[in-house]
Design a protein around this motif. Structure first.
Motif, PDB file in Angstrom:
ATOM      1  N   MET A  60       0.749  -1.083  -0.019  1.00  0.00           N
ATOM      2  CA  MET A  60       0.045   0.080  -0.091  1.00  0.00           C
ATOM      3  C   MET A  60       0.848   1.417   0.044  1.00  0.00           C
ATOM      4  SD  MET A  60      -2.736   1.336   2.722  1.00  0.00           S
ATOM      5  CE  MET A  60      -4.184   0.185   2.401  1.00  0.00           C
ATOM      6  N   GLU A  64      -2.180   5.921  -0.558  1.00  0.00           N
ATOM      7  CA  GLU A  64      -3.516   4.931  -0.137  1.00  0.00           C
ATOM      8  C   GLU A  64      -3.508   4.986   1.331  1.00  0.00           C
ATOM      9  OE1 GLU A  64      -3.343   1.922  -4.166  1.00  0.00           O
ATOM     10  OE2 GLU A  64      -1.824   1.647  -2.361  1.00  0.00           O
ATOM     11  N   THR A  68      -6.955   6.029   3.196  1.00  0.00           N
ATOM     12  CA  THR A  68      -7.594   5.216   3.916  1.00  0.00           C
ATOM     13  C   THR A  68      -7.811   5.848   5.341  1.00  0.00           C
ATOM     14  OG1 THR A  68      -6.688   3.203   2.849  1.00  0.00           O
ATOM     15  CG2 THR A  68      -7.611   2.872   4.973  1.00  0.00           C
TER      16      THR A  68
END
Length: 200
Positions: A60, A64, A68
């Protein structure tokens, strides 16, 4: 409440160690994570402080992870570390609410200073949030009649006018006024207005 600290997320061990050494040399508490996934596994919703995050990682990416955290309502100030080619991505992250970004190689002192500012920003945010929650809890203790009286007090109306508008006696207005000021933890209408302004 966990100790406010800088959370270092970078998959490059050498950079992680250098950052940890830099921050510790300035008495800034910090914790390192090998990856975005490692950081998420630590339960970031319970953390305070700031995140120092490499924008490009295996697995990730930093971007990202940032998105999140935003989706989960986690508002830790985030400072991105970027390579030269990732500057446009970092600028886009700033527009989405990132705290700042530093292009590698960065000035150690400037980064450490910015981390301190981010920690302070997070502390002030949490204090304001706690204050807003306290005010909301106090408002919840008011009866509907006390809320009506409060609105009219805040509109600058005198007790006699409030009594006429609500079709109650002036003595009843005085009782409601005294009770609502007491419940809100203030002594005057001016203090009440100042308290409620702090919510925004």
């Amino acid at each position: 409440m966990p100790t406010p600290q800088a959370h270092l997320v970078d998959d490059d061990e050498a950079i992680r160690d250098a950052l940890a050494w830099l921050l510790q040399s300035r008495q800034i508490p910090c914790r390192s994570y090998l990856s975005a996934e490692d950081f998420l596994a630590a339960g970031p919703e319970g953390l305070s402080g700031c995140v120092v995050l490499d924008i490009r990682m295996t697995g990730m990416s930093g971007l990202e992870l940032f998105e999140t955290l935003q989706e989960q309502g986690i508002t830790l100030p985030t400072i991105f570390l970027t390579g030269h080619g990732d500057v446009p991505m970092a600028v886009a992250a700033l527009k989405k609410g990132a705290y700042d970004f530093f292009e590698k190689p960065f000035n150690d002192n400037e980064l450490a200073n910015r981390v301190l500012e981010a920690l302070d920003h997070d502390a002030r945010q949490r204090s304001a949030q706690a204050s807003a929650q306290t005010i909301a809890a106090r408002l919840d203790t008011l009866t509907s009649r006390e809320k009506q009286v409060m609105e009219l007090i805040l509109a600058g109306k005198f007790n006699k006018v409030i009594a006429d508008e609500l079709k109650i006696s002036m003595r009843t207005v005085e009782v409601h006024r005294a009770r609502l000021l007491d419940k809100m933890g203030v002594k005057t209408a001016v203090e009440l207005a100042q308290l409620l302004n702090r919510r925004s």
